[in-house]
Scaffold this active site. Structure first.
Site, short mmCIF file in Angstrom:
data_model
loop_
_atom_site.label_atom_id
_atom_site.label_comp_id
_atom_site.label_asym_id
_atom_site.label_seq_id
_atom_site.Cartn_x
_atom_site.Cartn_y
_atom_site.Cartn_z
CE LYS A 118 -2.12 -1.16 3.78
NZ LYS A 118 -1.51 -2.49 3.96
CB THR A 119 3.60 2.36 2.23
OG1 THR A 119 2.77 2.21 3.37
CG2 THR A 119 4.45 3.61 2.39
CG ASP A 155 0.57 4.96 4.23
OD1 ASP A 155 -0.23 4.01 4.14
OD2 ASP A 155 1.81 4.81 4.28
CD GLU A 156 -0.29 2.75 8.44
OE1 GLU A 156 -1.27 2.13 8.87
OE2 GLU A 156 0.83 2.24 8.27
CD GLN A 198 -1.41 -3.11 9.16
OE1 GLN A 198 -0.39 -2.60 9.60
NE2 GLN A 198 -1.55 -3.40 7.88
NE ARG A 256 4.09 -4.17 11.04
CZ ARG A 256 3.56 -3.70 9.90
NH1 ARG A 256 4.15 -2.78 9.19
NH2 ARG A 256 2.41 -4.20 9.47
P1 ATP Z 1 1.69 -2.10 5.95
O1 ATP Z 1 0.28 -2.57 5.93
O2 ATP Z 1 2.50 -2.83 6.95
O3 ATP Z 1 1.82 -0.63 5.99
P2 ATP Z 1 2.07 -1.97 3.10
O4 ATP Z 1 0.85 -2.57 2.52
O5 ATP Z 1 2.15 -0.50 3.14
O6 ATP Z 1 2.31 -2.59 4.53
P3 ATP Z 1 4.62 -1.82 1.85
O7 ATP Z 1 5.37 -1.40 3.03
O8 ATP Z 1 4.32 -0.83 0.80
O9 ATP Z 1 3.28 -2.57 2.32
O10 ATP Z 1 5.33 -3.05 1.14
C1 ATP Z 1 5.82 -4.14 1.88
C2 ATP Z 1 7.12 -4.63 1.26
O11 ATP Z 1 6.85 -5.26 0.02
C3 ATP Z 1 8.08 -3.51 0.96
O12 ATP Z 1 9.38 -3.97 1.21
C4 ATP Z 1 7.86 -3.25 -0.51
O13 ATP Z 1 8.99 -2.67 -1.12
C5 ATP Z 1 7.60 -4.65 -1.01
N1 ATP Z 1 6.77 -4.66 -2.23
C6 ATP Z 1 5.59 -4.09 -2.41
N2 ATP Z 1 5.12 -4.33 -3.65
C7 ATP Z 1 6.03 -5.11 -4.26
C8 ATP Z 1 6.13 -5.70 -5.58
N3 ATP Z 1 5.19 -5.56 -6.49
N4 ATP Z 1 7.23 -6.42 -5.83
C9 ATP Z 1 8.20 -6.58 -4.91
N5 ATP Z 1 8.17 -6.06 -3.70
C10 ATP Z 1 7.09 -5.32 -3.36
MG MG Z 2 2.30 0.83 4.75
#
Ligand code: ATP
Ligand code: MG
Length: 752
Positions: free
Chosen positions: A40-41, A227-228, A258, A603
């Site tokens: 997402k981020t 975000d969040e 979350q 995490r």
């Molecule tokens: P959270 O809910 O904990 O905030 P998130 O959904 O925001 O998580 P991110 O932090 O954006 O998730 O991504 C998690 C990890 O996966 C990061 O290391 C990111 O670089 C990696 N990632 C995300 N998308 C891809 C992709 N398409 N290919 C490879 N790695 C990815």
């Molecule tokens: Mg995130």
């Protein structure tokens, strides 16, 4: 799945289809609602780059609310690679930072100057207290922090004083809380100051009352990203809705699982009603988790599945199963800290980057035991949030100890001379300074001089006199009294503990816990001097480390972050889930705690080491504890079944323990009580191994005085055999055969 790897836009490379859809949907409302680690981020940072690169928006047209510094840095870096210094013009930051930046531009519209001050909690409460006194509101009956907390929650909900309903305030502050709130706002304006909640609240007022300003923002900010989103409160939500123009270019990402700030006014409902708020919104769900290996993801999913109020999602990973979670039980908290540190040292020796290792705890006070251990073995670490010894209440308490051992310590004197309040105002304190300068004496000595003179008004002279006398008395007692007893006495008799007990704010309880924890920490030292020396080393040892540092923080501050290895200590009933949350919010509170467990587990990229201790010193007392219900909720297939060679002396969480946890075992009929005796046996077995005794079940500290009377023959692990000579509640005075007279807590001794 992967598209456009050769794209000229490098941030698009490697995105999956759903991510790419969200990144390329540059207009209209978009919601990305998906589980942890699904990118997402990453979608938000890529989308920001895409907005600029495609010319859809200029940097200053974009407002992005980020949660972690890492995401903000990444966004800025990507945009500056494209547009250079113009990247600075993105409206980028937390809600508070963004609102502050806006409010400085329009301060005069709410009666402030643009150089207004942002008050901290202490200042806020001081202002409120003065107003309460002026209005004859008894701060014993209505603690300042309680009332301040209610006012902050109103602000979180976007309620200015005129919008607070009569029923809302109830009989708080004798039914006058709404008027008090009004007076408080007026006073802050007069001081040209705002509190945290005001940053958003004032901006809401500006945007609501000044259509021209709102129109200016609609022109200027064409795209908003958040975000969040699951943790936004009502004021933040209203602010976003106002700023969102008719084009509705709003992209929010979040995860209902979350949502962990309900206790601070966050409304998970905001994310759930996005679709009805913005009809026709594009809803994107991401299901592939890129962060964690299979077992970690399955463990997190297994736990969160127990929550009833959730949307429910599927998550998968292409990363393979990876390592199972390790679950260890330890004898006590110190043992746990030792084992965790030993394990980290091992990883360090193997060349792992320490900054990829995090220790996540439920409550702030739990970091202390780890910090101490890390310092003792020289492991570089960083506490996110405030370090234990830097917290205000700890500094206050230490200032008392310092002044007692070191009467010339002027800094300590200044810190506590009027904490708690003794009615020594600026005039008295100035007089002390004058006398100190004139006589070239330390402040305490100068104060003693003043007490013997007629310089001060009688009330101030009396207050100062008894303070000086107290310090002298404590100093005399420090020769004979054990230093932990002395510390407890000083905190009590000075009124310092009572000051925090009298205030019912959420932090007050944490501060009292920290004070208790401080006294606990002292028990490990032979004398007050030894302890203070240790403290000053800890305080001086804060220099930034060049190599990586282990990250130590609460689960709340770990949101949005990721690490290769995550340690999750203290999974015990009462600590996690927190008893207070359950007491106050029942099933709803328990579900929020479970979401915290989900945040904690997710995490980790590769490894999780989770643990609980059989006993802990809580509120100064040894208490035996039982493993958290969340341990039992871990799907058994995700947990290492038998790690007989447990690291750092950990107790294997083997088949026997699994059976205990799963069925309540042979020892109890409810799952919870089922942990108890079985768990104790495990702990005892370990003690037996350490001490070469077969069965030491009865050495488990229980925190209770199990009927000791003077004359009893007892055994203490450290001091050996001895005779009880005096019993005072759970405190025993014992004449030990070898170690001499000691005061110990009953939980530490047993009848042989
Ligand atoms: P959270 O809910 O904990 O905030 P998130 O959904 O925001 O998580 P991110 O932090 O954006 O998730 O991504 C998690 C990890 O996966 C990061 O290391 C990111 O670089 C990696 N990632 C995300 N998308 C891809 C992709 N398409 N290919 C490879 N790695 C990815
Ligand atoms: Mg995130």
């Amino acid at each position: 799945m992967q598209i456009s790897p050769q794209s000229e836009h490098p941030w698009l490379a490697g995105l999956n289809e759903a991510q790419s859809e969200a990144v390329r949907s540059l207009s209209g409302p978009v919601l990305v609602l998906s589980g942890a680690g699904t990118g997402k981020t990453r979608v938000l940072t890529s989308r920001l780059a895409e907005l600029v690169a495609t010319g859809t928006a200029k940097p200053w047209n974009i407002l992005a609310v980020t949660f972690t510094n890492k995401a903000a840095r990444e966004m800025k870096m990507r945009v500056s690679a494209m547009v250079g210094p113009m990247a600075e013009q993105v409206w980028l930051g937390t809600f508070h930072a963004l609102a502050a930046r806006m409010l400085r531009r329009h301060a005069e519209l709410v009666g402030l100057r643009s150089d207004f001050t942002i008050l901290d909690m202490d200042d806020q409460n001081r202002v409120l207290k003065q107003l309460m006194e002026a209005d004859d509101i008894d701060s014993k009956r209505w603690p300042v922090r309680l009332l301040g907390g209610v006012i902050q929650r109103w602000k979180d909900r976007g309620l200015t004083p005129d919008k607070v309903g009569t029923a809302e305030a109830g009989d708080l502050a004798n039914g006058r809380l709404r008027q008090l709130y009004e007076a408080y706002q007026a006073r802050l304006l007069a001081l040209n100051a705002v509190d945290f909640g005001d940053l958003l609240l004032h901006m809401l007022t500006v945007l609501q009352n000044h259509p021209d300003v709102l129109a200016e923002y609609h022109d200027r900010i064409t795209h908003i990203m958040v975000d969040e989103y699951q943790d936004t409160n009502v004021a933040q939500y209203l602010w976003l809705r106002l700023l969102t123009g008719s084009e509705r270019n709003l992209c929010c990402v979040g995860d209902d699982d979350q949502s962990i700030y309900g206790w601070r006014g966050a409304e998970v409902g905001n994310i759930l009603k996005f679709e009805s708020d913005f009809p026709g919104a594009r809803i994107v769900r991401l299901e592939e988790n890129y962060r964690s290996t299979g077992h970690i993801l399955a463990a997190a999913s297994g736990i969160i599945a127990r929550n009833e109020t959730r949307l429910g999602k599927t998550l998968y990973t292409g990363a393979g199963d990876g390592e199972k979670l390790r679950v260890n039980g330890y004898w006590d908290g110190a043992d746990e800290a030792r084992a965790v540190s030993a394990e980290i040292e091992g990883m360090q020796a193997a060349g792992d980057d320490l900054s990829q290792i995090a220790v996540l705890v439920r409550a702030g006070f739990q970091t202390r035991e780890f910090e101490e251990r890390f310092i003792a073995i020289g492991l570089p670490y960083r506490v996110v949030g405030t370090r234990f010894y830097e917290r205000a209440e700890i500094r206050d308490a230490i200032a008392y100890m310092r002044l007692i051992t070191q009467p010339a310590d002027d800094l300590a004197f200044e810190r506590i001379i009027n904490v708690p309040k003794r009615g020594l105002g600026t005039a008295s304190i100035q007089a002390i300074h004058v006398q100190a300068r004139a006589s070239d004496k330390p402040l305490l000595a100068a104060a003693i001089d003043l007490v013997g003179s007629d310089e001060l008004r009688p009330a101030a002279r009396n207050a100062l006199g008894s303070f000086c006398q107290d310090i002298r008395r404590w100093r005399e007692m420090s020769g004979s009294l054990p230093h932990t007893e002395l510390a407890r006495m000083v905190l009590d008799e000075s009124g310092y503990t009572a000051m925090w007990q009298a205030n019912r704010s959420p932090e007050a309880e944490g501060r009292l816990e920290n004070l208790t924890e401080l006294v606990n920490a002292m028990q490990d030292f032979d004398s007050l001097q030894g302890f203070l020396e240790h403290i000053s080393l800890v305080m001086d040892g804060d220099a930034e480390s060049e190599q990586g540092e282990v990250m130590l923080m609460t689960l709340h501050s770990a949101k949005g972050l990721e690490f290769d290895t995550v340690f999750l200590p203290g999974w015990e009933e009462g600590i996690f889930p927190s008893q207070r949350t359950i007491d106050e919010n029942g099933a709803v509170g328990l579900e929020e705690e479970r979401r915290l467990a989900y945040v904690g587990i997710t995490r980790a990229r590769k490894r999780i080491s989770l643990s609980f201790a059989g006993s802990r010193r809580i509120h100064g007392q040894w208490q035996s504890s039982i493993p958290s219900r969340f341990v039992q909720e871990l799907p058994p297939e995700t947990v290492i079944e038998d790690i007989a060679q447990g690291l750092g002396g950990g107790i294997p969480f083997g088949r026997a323990a699994q059976a205990q946890l799963a069925g309540g075992g042979a020892f109890g009929d409810t799952p919870r009580s089922g942990y108890g005796p079985g768990w104790r046996r495990m702990a005892a077995r370990q003690m037996g191994a350490q001490q070469g005794k077969a069965d030491q079940d009865h050495f488990l500290p229980t925190g209770k005085n199990e009927g000791f009377v003077a004359g009893d023959r007892v055994f203490h692990q450290k001091f050996g055999m001895g005779n009880v000579i005096h019993v005072d509640g759970d405190k025993l005075e014992i004449a030990f055969d070898k170690a001499g007279h000691k005061k110990v807590v009953a939980g530490f001794v047993s009848k042989p």
